[in-house]
Write an enzyme that holds these catalytic residues in place. Structure first.
Site, PDB file in Angstrom:
ATOM      1  N   ASP A 193     -54.573 -15.066   3.214  1.00 16.08           N
ATOM      2  CA  ASP A 193     -53.094 -15.319   2.717  1.00 16.08           C
ATOM      3  C   ASP A 193     -52.119 -15.586   3.828  1.00 16.08           C
ATOM      4  OD1 ASP A 193     -51.102 -15.670   0.903  1.00 16.08           O
ATOM      5  OD2 ASP A 193     -50.871 -13.522   0.523  1.00 16.08           O
ATOM      6  N   LYS A 194     -52.503 -16.604   4.392  1.00 14.07           N
ATOM      7  CA  LYS A 194     -51.612 -16.978   5.974  1.00 14.07           C
ATOM      8  C   LYS A 194     -50.198 -16.876   5.699  1.00 14.07           C
ATOM      9  CE  LYS A 194     -55.010 -19.533   8.296  1.00 14.07           C
ATOM     10  NZ  LYS A 194     -55.243 -18.672   9.648  1.00 14.07           N
ATOM     11  N   THR A 197     -52.128 -15.278   9.876  1.00 17.32           N
ATOM     12  CA  THR A 197     -51.063 -14.767  11.097  1.00 17.32           C
ATOM     13  C   THR A 197     -50.059 -15.826  10.990  1.00 17.32           C
ATOM     14  OG1 THR A 197     -53.208 -13.974  12.411  1.00 17.32           O
ATOM     15  CG2 THR A 197     -51.163 -14.951  13.475  1.00 17.32           C
ATOM     16  N   ASN A 227     -64.568 -21.453  11.680  1.00 15.89           N
ATOM     17  CA  ASN A 227     -63.301 -22.052  11.464  1.00 15.89           C
ATOM     18  C   ASN A 227     -62.716 -22.268  12.548  1.00 15.89           C
ATOM     19  OD1 ASN A 227     -60.318 -20.537  11.588  1.00 15.89           O
ATOM     20  ND2 ASN A 227     -61.870 -18.878  11.557  1.00 15.89           N
ATOM     21  N   ASN A 261     -52.258 -10.316  16.813  1.00 16.75           N
ATOM     22  CA  ASN A 261     -53.404 -10.859  16.927  1.00 16.75           C
ATOM     23  C   ASN A 261     -53.227 -11.824  18.309  1.00 16.75           C
ATOM     24  OD1 ASN A 261     -55.561 -12.619  16.580  1.00 16.75           O
ATOM     25  ND2 ASN A 261     -54.925 -13.549  14.582  1.00 16.75           N
ATOM     26  N   SER A 266     -57.867 -14.689  18.107  1.00 16.99           N
ATOM     27  CA  SER A 266     -58.297 -15.899  17.376  1.00 16.99           C
ATOM     28  C   SER A 266     -58.809 -16.804  18.433  1.00 16.99           C
ATOM     29  CB  SER A 266     -56.908 -16.483  16.452  1.00 16.99           C
ATOM     30  OG  SER A 266     -57.603 -17.923  16.707  1.00 16.99           O
ATOM     31  N   ASN A 295     -62.010  -9.909  15.199  1.00 19.24           N
ATOM     32  CA  ASN A 295     -61.900 -11.265  14.549  1.00 19.24           C
ATOM     33  C   ASN A 295     -63.209 -11.902  14.481  1.00 19.24           C
ATOM     34  OD1 ASN A 295     -60.464 -13.650  14.099  1.00 19.24           O
ATOM     35  ND2 ASN A 295     -58.636 -12.800  15.275  1.00 19.24           N
ATOM     36  N   GLY A 346     -68.770 -13.645   8.982  1.00 23.32           N
ATOM     37  CA  GLY A 346     -69.833 -13.254   8.124  1.00 23.32           C
ATOM     38  C   GLY A 346     -71.117 -12.742   8.670  1.00 23.32           C
ATOM     39  N   GLY A 392     -68.485  -9.358   9.104  1.00 26.04           N
ATOM     40  CA  GLY A 392     -69.681  -9.341   8.319  1.00 26.04           C
ATOM     41  C   GLY A 392     -69.966  -8.234   7.336  1.00 26.04           C
TER      42      GLY A 392
HETATM   43  C1  LIG Z   1     -61.063 -19.326   7.427  1.00 27.77           C
HETATM   44  C2  LIG Z   1     -60.594 -18.230   8.241  1.00 27.77           C
HETATM   45  C3  LIG Z   1     -59.423 -17.976   8.599  1.00 27.77           C
HETATM   46  C4  LIG Z   1     -58.876 -16.944   9.286  1.00 27.77           C
HETATM   47  N1  LIG Z   1     -57.711 -16.705   9.737  1.00 27.77           N
HETATM   48  C5  LIG Z   1     -57.451 -15.591  10.457  1.00 27.77           C
HETATM   49  C6  LIG Z   1     -55.886 -15.593  11.039  1.00 27.77           C
HETATM   50  O1  LIG Z   1     -54.744 -16.207  10.552  1.00 27.77           O
HETATM   51  N2  LIG Z   1     -55.635 -14.203  11.480  1.00 27.77           N
HETATM   52  C7  LIG Z   1     -56.437 -13.196  11.653  1.00 27.77           C
HETATM   53  O2  LIG Z   1     -56.446 -11.984  12.256  1.00 27.77           O
HETATM   54  N3  LIG Z   1     -57.797 -13.606  11.364  1.00 27.77           N
HETATM   55  C8  LIG Z   1     -58.283 -14.470  10.952  1.00 27.77           C
HETATM   56  N4  LIG Z   1     -59.709 -14.668  10.332  1.00 27.77           N
HETATM   57  C9  LIG Z   1     -60.365 -13.875  10.800  1.00 27.77           C
HETATM   58  C10 LIG Z   1     -60.556 -12.942   9.671  1.00 27.77           C
HETATM   59  O3  LIG Z   1     -59.610 -12.082   9.230  1.00 27.77           O
HETATM   60  C11 LIG Z   1     -61.899 -11.764  10.038  1.00 27.77           C
HETATM   61  O4  LIG Z   1     -61.521 -10.917  10.883  1.00 27.77           O
HETATM   62  C12 LIG Z   1     -63.166 -12.355  10.412  1.00 27.77           C
HETATM   63  O5  LIG Z   1     -63.444 -13.378   9.542  1.00 27.77           O
HETATM   64  C13 LIG Z   1     -64.352 -11.483  10.380  1.00 27.77           C
HETATM   65  O6  LIG Z   1     -64.349 -10.857   9.023  1.00 27.77           O
HETATM   66  P1  LIG Z   1     -65.697 -11.446   7.982  1.00 27.77           P
HETATM   67  O7  LIG Z   1     -66.936 -11.397   8.753  1.00 27.77           O
HETATM   68  O8  LIG Z   1     -65.683 -10.379   6.866  1.00 27.77           O
HETATM   69  O9  LIG Z   1     -65.202 -12.691   7.609  1.00 27.77           O
HETATM   70  C14 LIG Z   1     -59.817 -15.854   9.946  1.00 27.77           C
HETATM   71  C15 LIG Z   1     -61.155 -15.958   9.289  1.00 27.77           C
HETATM   72  C16 LIG Z   1     -61.499 -17.271   8.714  1.00 27.77           C
HETATM   73  C17 LIG Z   1     -62.988 -17.285   7.967  1.00 27.77           C
END
Ligand SMILES: Cc1cc2nc3c(=O)[nH]c(=O)nc-3n(C[C@H](O)[C@H](O)[C@H](O)COP(=O)(O)O)c2cc1C
Length: 333
Positions: free
Chosen positions: A68-69, A89, A114, A177, A180, A251, A266, A295
């Protein structure tokens, strides 16, 4: 097929970036029609909650940054049963992010790559959205802030200090953050050259704000999973020294062989994220609250993260691939 699975199947017919928007808009429509309870977990919303970071979390499973950017949907995600949502973020000015396509979904392996690059409406509009939607949200609201693309790395601290001023009153916690992989040089902020100085300035800012009439707010740092353990230890020791309230581990990671720009999330980063959590718990003990992200795809993953020392859990990919199923099973823990 239940409504949750049907929604995911339909949404995944679209290109990933459009599909995220379509799914969240779909949920918002159900919310506005008062129909969201058909796929949400009502029992959970009646739970008495738990005190972590000095905040009352209705439950320990939240939405990770980036879903939810622009703070358009956090009230809807709260209604679905998430105990907390981290919006953003957000950066000082609006940004369009990197060229498309910039989200790649690997459905079989349950991974996402991404390279978005902090596309967002900017802090001014973001705060307007937060003010509006907060009226309908009972959970804990984190606001994630990041450096603008055009800000030089030497001046990054100024962006964070400004953004803290903007978000302080609206946030339940502030997520810093610096991890990224999609904003050039951003991760340099966790190197010896910049980190200690940055975190000192940020935590001094917190003291200044707390020292006034304002209520104390937790400051949480989001860390990359790609740090060497040697550097991670340095980061953690500085966080202990300057009394950072919480850490998000982690992240997305650039350690992949997908031949695509950007960070992977993931299944692929499960082990990396577990190892980071274990290491952080060993160094930080109970001094700093730990939020695990990376993950977390199954009910077993949820239990494991808590057993490794997580205080809270955040989902991104797990929600994209399994919808509310994981949330519901997580509730039984
Ligand atoms: C499409 C996408 C956009 C993301 N954008 C942000 C972001 O704006 N700020 C942030 O702190 N993390 C961002 N993340 C990272 C996620 O918050 C998360 O930390 C990361 O995907 C690992 O978790 P997961 O394996 O459950 O996806 C993003 C991840 C994805 C896949």
């Amino acid at each position: 097929m239940n409504l949750n699975k049907l929604g995911i199947s339909l949404a995944h017919l679209l290109p990933p970036e459009l599909s995220n928007k379509f799914s969240l808009e779909g949920l918002k429509i159900l919310y506005n029609l008062g129909l969201l309870s058909s796929i949400s977990n009502q029992d959970f919303q009646d739970s008495i909650g738990e005190q972590i970071l000095g905040l009352n979390f209705p439950n320990k499973i939240g939405v990770a940054g980036g879903l939810d950017k622009n703070a358009d949907y956090f009230h809807v995600l709260g209604k679905l049963g998430f105990g907390f949502v981290e919006v953003g973020t957000l950066t000082l000015k609006p940004q369009s992010g990197n060229p498309k396509p910039r989200i790649h979904r690997f459905t079989k392996e349950k991974n996402i790559v991404n390279s978005l690059g902090f596309n967002n409406v900017g802090i001014y509009q973001g705060l307007k959205n937060i003010e509006k939607n907060k009226l309908f949200f009972d959970g804990v609201l984190g606001i994630s802030i990041g450096k603008s693309k055009e800000t030089k790395i030497e001046n990054a601290y100024k962006d964070y200090l400004h953004l803290i001023d903007y978000v302080y009153d609206q946030a339940d916690y502030i997520a810093i953050n610096i991890s990224s992989p999609n904003t050039e040089n951003l991760r340099d902020l966790s190197s010896d050259n910049y980190f200690k100085n940055l975190i000192e300035k940020i935590m001094n800012k917190k003291d200044q704000l707390n020292g006034g009439i304002k209520q104390s707010k937790p400051f949480i740092l989001k860390i990359s999973p790609d740090e060497s353990f040697e550097n991670l230890e340095k980061i953690l020791l500085s966080c202990l020294e300057f009394k950072v309230d919480g850490l998000i581990l982690n992240n997305s990671s650039v350690q992949h062989s997908k031949n695509l720009k950007g960070g992977i999330s993931g299944n692929y980063i499960k082990k990396l994220s577990e190892d980071n959590l274990t290491f952080a718990k060993k160094i930080c003990g109970n001094e700093i609250s730990l939020i695990s992200s990376g993950g977390i795809m199954t009910k077993e993953d949820v239990s494991k993260r808590f057993s490794l020392g997580a205080d809270l859990i955040q989902l991104y990919s797990g929600f994209i691939f399994y919808g509310t199923d994981l949330l519901k099973s997580g509730l039984e823990i």
